[in-house]
Every structure is written in structure tokens, then in C-alpha cells.
Motif scaffolding. Structure first.
Motif, mmCIF file in Angstrom:
data_model
loop_
_atom_site.group_PDB
_atom_site.id
_atom_site.type_symbol
_atom_site.label_atom_id
_atom_site.label_comp_id
_atom_site.label_asym_id
_atom_site.label_seq_id
_atom_site.Cartn_x
_atom_site.Cartn_y
_atom_site.Cartn_z
ATOM 1 N N TYR A 12 -4.817 -19.075 -7.784
ATOM 2 C CA TYR A 12 -5.135 -20.412 -8.278
ATOM 3 C C TYR A 12 -5.631 -21.345 -7.172
ATOM 4 C CZ TYR A 12 -2.744 -18.799 -12.462
ATOM 5 O OH TYR A 12 -2.382 -18.087 -13.569
ATOM 6 N N CYS A 13 -4.828 -21.633 -6.188
ATOM 7 C CA CYS A 13 -5.199 -22.579 -5.138
ATOM 8 C C CYS A 13 -5.476 -21.814 -3.852
ATOM 9 C CB CYS A 13 -4.088 -23.604 -4.911
ATOM 10 S SG CYS A 13 -3.769 -24.646 -6.367
ATOM 11 N N GLY A 14 -6.592 -22.125 -3.244
ATOM 12 C CA GLY A 14 -7.035 -21.328 -2.109
ATOM 13 C C GLY A 14 -6.636 -21.893 -0.770
ATOM 14 N N LYS A 15 -7.409 -21.537 0.244
ATOM 15 C CA LYS A 15 -7.101 -21.861 1.625
ATOM 16 C C LYS A 15 -7.103 -23.368 1.868
ATOM 17 C CE LYS A 15 -8.519 -20.644 6.338
ATOM 18 N NZ LYS A 15 -8.711 -22.024 6.820
ATOM 19 N N GLY A 16 -7.942 -24.104 1.138
ATOM 20 C CA GLY A 16 -8.021 -25.543 1.339
ATOM 21 C C GLY A 16 -6.693 -26.240 1.087
ATOM 22 N N ILE A 17 -6.002 -25.849 0.018
ATOM 23 C CA ILE A 17 -4.703 -26.435 -0.297
ATOM 24 C C ILE A 17 -3.680 -26.077 0.766
ATOM 25 C CG2 ILE A 17 -2.793 -26.400 -1.930
ATOM 26 C CD1 ILE A 17 -5.096 -28.022 -2.903
ATOM 27 N N ASN A 18 -3.717 -24.814 1.219
ATOM 28 C CA ASN A 18 -2.784 -24.387 2.273
ATOM 29 C C ASN A 18 -3.000 -25.167 3.565
ATOM 30 O OD1 ASN A 18 -1.580 -22.462 0.625
ATOM 31 N ND2 ASN A 18 -3.032 -20.863 1.225
ATOM 32 N N ASP A 19 -4.261 -25.360 3.945
ATOM 33 C CA ASP A 19 -4.561 -26.102 5.168
ATOM 34 C C ASP A 19 -4.133 -27.560 5.027
ATOM 35 O OD1 ASP A 19 -5.594 -23.783 6.221
ATOM 36 O OD2 ASP A 19 -7.687 -24.295 5.793
ATOM 37 N N LEU A 329 1.231 -27.066 -16.097
ATOM 38 C CA LEU A 329 0.559 -25.838 -15.676
ATOM 39 C C LEU A 329 1.546 -24.853 -15.062
ATOM 40 C CD1 LEU A 329 -2.740 -27.281 -14.134
ATOM 41 C CD2 LEU A 329 -2.485 -26.041 -16.289
ATOM 42 N N SER A 330 2.542 -25.367 -14.342
ATOM 43 C CA SER A 330 3.564 -24.475 -13.778
ATOM 44 C C SER A 330 4.356 -23.787 -14.875
ATOM 45 C CB SER A 330 4.509 -25.271 -12.876
ATOM 46 O OG SER A 330 3.825 -25.804 -11.764
ATOM 47 N N ALA A 331 4.602 -24.511 -15.982
ATOM 48 C CA ALA A 331 5.349 -23.925 -17.091
ATOM 49 C C ALA A 331 4.523 -22.893 -17.838
ATOM 50 C CB ALA A 331 5.814 -25.024 -18.044
ATOM 51 N N CYS A 341 0.319 -23.690 -5.850
ATOM 52 C CA CYS A 341 -0.234 -25.033 -6.036
ATOM 53 C C CYS A 341 0.845 -26.109 -6.057
ATOM 54 C CB CYS A 341 -1.046 -25.098 -7.336
ATOM 55 S SG CYS A 341 -2.425 -23.949 -7.398
ATOM 56 N N TYR A 342 1.812 -25.946 -6.964
ATOM 57 C CA TYR A 342 2.791 -27.010 -7.178
ATOM 58 C C TYR A 342 3.593 -27.301 -5.910
ATOM 59 C CZ TYR A 342 6.380 -29.766 -9.547
ATOM 60 O OH TYR A 342 7.216 -30.780 -9.928
ATOM 61 N N VAL A 348 2.785 -34.507 -1.521
ATOM 62 C CA VAL A 348 1.813 -35.495 -1.989
ATOM 63 C C VAL A 348 2.328 -36.199 -3.237
ATOM 64 C CG1 VAL A 348 -0.531 -35.829 -2.865
ATOM 65 C CG2 VAL A 348 -0.117 -34.229 -0.992
ATOM 66 N N MET A 349 2.902 -35.439 -4.176
ATOM 67 C CA MET A 349 3.457 -36.049 -5.377
ATOM 68 C C MET A 349 4.612 -36.979 -5.035
ATOM 69 S SD MET A 349 3.283 -33.049 -8.270
ATOM 70 C CE MET A 349 4.169 -31.810 -7.313
ATOM 71 N N ASP A 350 5.413 -36.591 -4.045
ATOM 72 C CA ASP A 350 6.529 -37.451 -3.631
ATOM 73 C C ASP A 350 6.038 -38.779 -3.068
ATOM 74 O OD1 ASP A 350 8.366 -35.613 -4.431
ATOM 75 O OD2 ASP A 350 8.924 -34.924 -2.428
ATOM 76 N N ILE A 351 5.044 -38.728 -2.188
ATOM 77 C CA ILE A 351 4.597 -39.963 -1.545
ATOM 78 C C ILE A 351 3.893 -40.865 -2.551
ATOM 79 C CG2 ILE A 351 2.318 -39.163 -0.769
ATOM 80 C CD1 ILE A 351 4.829 -41.348 1.187
#
Length: 416
Positions: A12-19, A329-331, A341-342, A348-351
Motif C-alpha cells: 500500500y504505502c511505499g518508500k516515500g511514507i517510510n522516509d 481502511l485499516s479495518a 500506512c496507519y 502526524v495524526m497525533d500532532i
């Protein structure tokens, strides 16, 4: 698709999210600590100003409950951010980080913060409903949205929300012990999760390391045996706590905006037609009736209050709606999306939630003259009274005051 001999491209989420996660994680503790400190100060000031006798009204009572809920979220998040994000970046020994007492706090934090944030969410919905009734059904406002009804609604939110949020989190997660090989400085060498029903042989510990028991909060064994428990947890979080309030607020915000535009159109038409216009009543030419200045000012105050609360609602939508979508989406997509992803977007969701909880003070000051006036009167140094004028009082000795539907003097956050 494979990226190498041992690596597989994320589904689902690639290298960009990890970085992005790796880069932001280092700063999250410091950013959230800064936001929390400012938010605690801001919400404390909100409570002090909104609970003044001259500021009491149903709308301000809801805003006070909202400030209390947001304040508790930020107080709880400070130790979580410091111990969970800042200390690891300072190479604090893992055996002192991941203790059993810290795991207990993490579980408490997950329950307490979610409960308080849920209270904040549903008070925001209540605020929108109250404003909608005041604008669209003003004749029903005294009956439906009086102070007693408002206090009962606030108390209901503080009682019902814990009943909704606590059971799923408490059942779905538990404190899990695990083993890690640590060097003499407390840094991880090799991770080895073991069965703690058996005895660990000392031969498993390499000469340069120590086998240390650590603790973390993870999915409970009951949730692993019955996956519907975790799915129910995500659906409650995403649908009941996030998406339903977001859809309700979206519809109410659209209706409020439409009411504002209609009121502006009516006032413009009234102003343009009021001077020298005649109309016929029962065959006679008479002057067109005009609203007095007091009525027009009251309508303008209502519009200003609605605009300010719309800003609060729209900010809420921008921060909460993405979280609801990610939870849903996680569910539906399962563990791969949750892990890829989540979790990567958790900070980010916390801030975003923390910013939403702390920014209302700025909105009140920017859009409410009465809030600014009361704040200045409370906190301005006394020696400045010689040079700076004090706001003019009305006949009752109060400042910029309106009247509620019961004829009692009250002040709302309604003046610009």
C-alpha cells in the motif's frame, strides 16, 4: 513486485511514507511538546475567560467543556511524548524505557487520551447542532438549547463516551513481555521474543550482551484469537468516533453557511429598499416597515458567532476526517495497511489532533470582540488603566452584553 533478493515492495504505502516517517519521528516529540505546552496555556485561559459570570451562556458552556477535554488530552500527551519520543532520540537505555510501569502508562494513555478526545469530538458536534438551531429555528432556541439542557448534554458526553471507547481498547490490547539482547550501554543487539512460560537458558546470551525482559503494549491474545475484536475496535474508532461526526458536521456547516448567505442577502435587500420605499397594504400606500438598529445589530452578532464557530468546525473536519478514513481502511484492508500506512502516519495524526485541540484560543481572540475584551480586563496589568481606556459598560455595569431568550442578561462569544 520484488525490490531485491530479500525485500518486497510494500503493498500500500511505499518508500516515500517510510522516509517521511523516519524523518519526522525524530522531531515529533519536540514539536508535540511545544504544541502541548502552548495548548495547555491557551485552554486554561479559555476556561478562565468563558466561566466568568458575564460570559455564561449555553454556547460558552459547551466551549468550556471542549476546553476541559482538550486540556486533559494535552496534559496526558506530555509524558507520552517525552518518554516515548524524546528519550529514545537521546539514546536512553531501553531497559529503562520499556519498563512494566511505562507499559501500564501507555495502555492508560491509549484509553484516557482517546476517551477525552472523543468527548471533545461530540461536544463539537453539539456545538454545531446548537448553532444550527439558533440560526434556523430561533423561536425554538430557548426550549431546546437552554442552559439546563446544555449542562445535561455536556454531562452525558462525559459519561457516555468512556463507555464507548474504554471496552474495545481494554480488551483489544494488553501488556506483553519480550526479550532483547542489550549491550553494556543498554542498546539493542538482537531481539528475541520468547515464551515466558519457559525458562531461558543462560547459554542463549552472547558474551557481549545481556538478556533483558522488556514490556510493550500490543494486540491481546483474545484479539488474536478473535480478529473481529480488532475489526470492531477500528470500526468504532473510524465510523462512530470520526466519520459520523465528520459527516454530521459537514451537513450542519453547509446549512449554516447557506443560512449566513441568506441572512446577508435579506439584510442587503432590506437596506437597499428601506429608504423612501412605499408598498400597498389593503389598498393603501404606506411606508415599508424597517427593522430597528437593535434588531439589525442582533442579527449581525448572530452571524459573527456563526462564522467563528464555523471556523472551529472546519478546522475539526480538516484534522479528524483523514484519521477516520485511515482507520476505516485499516479495518477493511487488514494488517498490511495498518502496518505499512496507519502506523507510519500515527505521529502526524497525533500532532494534527493536538493542534486542533490548542488553536481555538487563537480563533476566539481573532473573531470575538467580547472574548478579547473580557481577556484584557482579566489579565491586563492594573497600572495600564491610567493610559489605556477600559471598555464601556452598559446600564447594568457589564460589557458588550446580549440577552438570552429568557430575558436574562448574558454574554456569548458573538462580537467581533
Amino acid at each position: 513486485m520484488t525490490m531485491g533478493s530479500n525485500q518486497t515492495e510494500p503493498l500500500y504505502c511505499g518508500k516515500g511514507i517510510n522516509d517521511f516517517h523516519a524523518g519526522y519521528y525524530v522531531w515529533h516529540g519536540y514539536v508535540s511538546l511545544f504544541v502541548c505546552i502552548l495548548g495547555i496555556i491557551a485552554n486554561t485561559l479559555n476556561i478562565i475567560v468563558l466561566t466568568r459570570r458575564e460570559m455564561r451562556s449555553p454556547t460558552n458552556a459547551i466551549l468550556t467543556g471542549l476546553a476541559i477535554a482538550d486540556l486533559t488530552v494535552m496534559i496526558d500527551y506530555i509524558p507520552f511524548a517525552f518518554h516515548g519520543n524524546i528519550l529514545p532520540s537521546m539514546n536512553y537505555p531501553r531497559e529503562k524505557q520499556l519498563t512494566y510501569s511505562w507499559a501500564c502508562f501507555v495502555k492508560f494513555h491509549s484509553i484516557f487520551a482517546q476517551t477525552c478526545h472523543t468527548i471533545s469530538i461530540w461536544l463539537t458536534v453539539t456545538l454545531a447542532v446548537w448553532r444550527y438551531i439558533a440560526v434556523v429555528f430561533p423561536q425554538k432556541n430557548r426550549l431546546w438549547c437552554g442552559m439546563q439542557t446544555t449542562i445535561l448534554t455536556i454531562a452525558t458526553a462525559f459519561v457516555v463516551c468512556p463507555l464507548i471507547t474504554i471496552p474495545p481498547i481494554y480488551i483489544g490490547f494488553s501488556i506483553t513481555p519480550f526479550n532483547e539482547m542489550l549491550d553494556s550501554h543498554g542498546n539493542k543487539l538482537v531481539t528475541s521474543v520468547t515464551d515466558f512460560n519457559t525458562t531461558i537458558s543462560s547459554t542463549l546470551v552472547p558474551p557481549e550482551g545481556r538478556n533483558v525482559t522488556l514490556y510493550k503494549v500490543s494486540m491481546s491474545q483474545l484479539a488474536r484469537d478473535y480478529p473481529f475484536i480488532m475489526n470492531s475496535n477500528f470500526f468504532i474508532y473510524s465510523v462512530l468516533i470520526k466519520l459520523i461526526p465528520c459527516f454530521a458536521l459537514t451537513m450542519l456547516s453547509v446549512r449554516l453557511i447557506a443560512a449566513l448567505l441568506e441572512a446577508k442577502r435579506r439584510r442587503k435587500q432590506l437596506t437597499s429598499n428601506s429608504n423612501g420605499m412605499k408598498h400597498i397594504v389593503n389598498g393603501k400606500v404606506v411606508d415599508k416597515p424597517r427593522k430597528n438598529s437593535k434588531t439589525l445589530e442582533k442579527e449581525k452578532q448572530t452571524d459573527r458567532t456563526t462564522k467563528m464557530l464555523l471556523a472551529v468546525l472546519l478546522l475539526f473536519l480538516m484534522t479528524e476526517f483523514p484519521q477516520g478514513i485511515l482507520g476505516l481502511l485499516s479495518a477493511t484492508l487488514g494488517d498490511p495497511f495498518f502496518e505499512q500506512c496507519y502506523i507510519k502516519l500515527g505521529e502526524v495524526m497525533d500532532i494534527l489532533a493536538l493542534i486542533n485541540s490548542g488553536i481555538n484560543f487563537i480563533l476566539y481572540c481573532a473573531m470575538s470582540r467580547q472574548f478579547r475584551t473580557t481577556f484584557v480586563l482579566l489579565f491586563r496589568p492594573k497600572f495600564l488603566d491610567k493610559w489605556l481606556p477600559v471598555a464601556q459598560d452598559d446600564d447594568n455595569g457589564r460589557t458588550d452584553m446580549g440577552h438570552d431568550n429568557n430575558g436574562h442578561t448574558q454574554t456569548q462569544v458573538s462580537h467581533v
